[in-house]
Design an enzyme around this catalytic site. Structure first.
Site, short mmCIF file in Angstrom:
data_model
loop_
_atom_site.label_atom_id
_atom_site.label_comp_id
_atom_site.label_asym_id
_atom_site.label_seq_id
_atom_site.Cartn_x
_atom_site.Cartn_y
_atom_site.Cartn_z
N LEU A 111 -52.19 17.90 12.69
CA LEU A 111 -52.25 19.29 12.24
C LEU A 111 -52.13 20.14 13.50
CD1 LEU A 111 -55.23 19.13 9.72
CD2 LEU A 111 -52.86 19.64 9.13
N ASP A 112 -51.34 21.22 13.46
CA ASP A 112 -51.22 22.03 14.67
C ASP A 112 -52.55 22.72 14.97
OD1 ASP A 112 -51.25 24.76 13.50
OD2 ASP A 112 -49.36 24.13 12.60
N MET A 113 -52.65 23.28 16.17
CA MET A 113 -53.94 23.76 16.65
C MET A 113 -54.55 24.83 15.74
SD MET A 113 -54.99 25.15 20.46
CE MET A 113 -54.20 26.75 20.30
N SER A 115 -54.16 25.08 12.51
CA SER A 115 -54.37 24.60 11.14
C SER A 115 -55.69 23.85 11.02
CB SER A 115 -53.21 23.69 10.71
OG SER A 115 -52.00 24.42 10.71
N ARG A 195 -45.55 25.78 7.71
CA ARG A 195 -45.35 27.12 8.28
C ARG A 195 -43.86 27.48 8.31
NH1 ARG A 195 -50.01 29.02 10.75
NH2 ARG A 195 -51.65 27.45 10.98
#
Length: 252
Positions: A111-113, A115, A195
């Site tokens: 998961l990106d930072m 999220s 996103r």
């Protein structure tokens, strides 16, 4: 019915190994073997067969079963501001902070930072590959808060696939349970996919939370909290990973 290939010397009886893995009692495992529901290395198992957990691939009703006793599987509710890597050269907090140092585990996907939500971490490389490989169809579900109008056209595009820089996305299940909120279910795992999909239809993501990985959910797990998967959860995850397995890594 073909007879299973011998696995070589050593190992433990299949009934004992599968009972220890939480599949069923030894007696029930024997019934499953007689019914042809269990395979070892692609061939039908037999009563009394011995297997080695670090070498042999055992399937029950088509699902590969995790046998090794040194494997761990953690479910983490990742908060925003934490990176999904084992280490970070910039010194930012990572998903391994607060987890046991040994055995060493790694995040399954990321998961990106910015999220949040559920992330699986494990030292089980074979299971990790199955969860991430598109052929197994492992679903990931997200709740996404967005700015912009969620019109019928945007929903149709998200459901049927949108063109991104790395190609057309696969069809997704998308609904809008309330104004400004999307529920998106994917079985792909491209970088920042949700996103970018939203951006492609004119929506800006303000918050993104992963709420499910395959059959795994836990709404009671607070941000930053983690726990080990239960045996029933692990069995449910293994059973959900349909399709041919990705190439198995060498034993070691």
């Amino acid at each position: 019915m073909s007879e299973a290939a011998p696995t070589g010397g050593g190992g433990e009886r299949l009934q004992k190994v599968l009972a220890a893995a939480g599949v069923a009692s030894r007696r029930h495992v024997e019934e499953m073997i007689r019914a042809g529901r269990i395979r070892v290395n692609g061939r039908t198992a037999r009563i009394g067969q011995r297997v080695r957990a670090d070498v042999d691939v055992v399937e029950v009703d088509g699902a590969v079963i995790t046998l090794r006793g040194d494997l761990v599987h953690y479910l983490l509710n990742k908060p925003a501001g934490v990176v999904s890597t084992a280490s970070d050269p910039q010194g930012r907090p990572t998903v391994l902070d607060g987890l046991p140092v040994e055995p060493r585990v790694y995040p399954v996907g990321r998961l990106d930072m910015d999220s949040e939500g559920l992330l699986l971490l494990t030292n089980d490389g074979d299971l990790a590959r199955r969860v991430m490989h598109p052929s197994t169809g492992c679903e990931k579900e997200y709740l996404v808060a967005v700015e912009g109008r969620i019109g019928a056209g945007a929903l149709r595009a998200l459901r049927s696939g949108v063109e991104l820089s790395d190609g057309l996305t696969a069809p997704a299940r998308v609904s809008s349970p309330q104004r400004g909120l999307l529920r998106i279910v994917l079985h792909e795992g491209r970088n920042r996919q949700v996103r970018r999909m939203c951006g492609a239809v004119g929506l800006t993501v303000t918050r993104l939370v992963r709420t499910r990985i395959g059959p795994l959910r836990d709404p009671r797990l607070g941000p930053g909290e983690w726990r080990e998967l239960t045996r029933p959860e692990l069995r449910a995850l293994e059973s959900s990973l349909a399709g041919p397995p990705p190439e198995r890594s060498p034993a070691g």
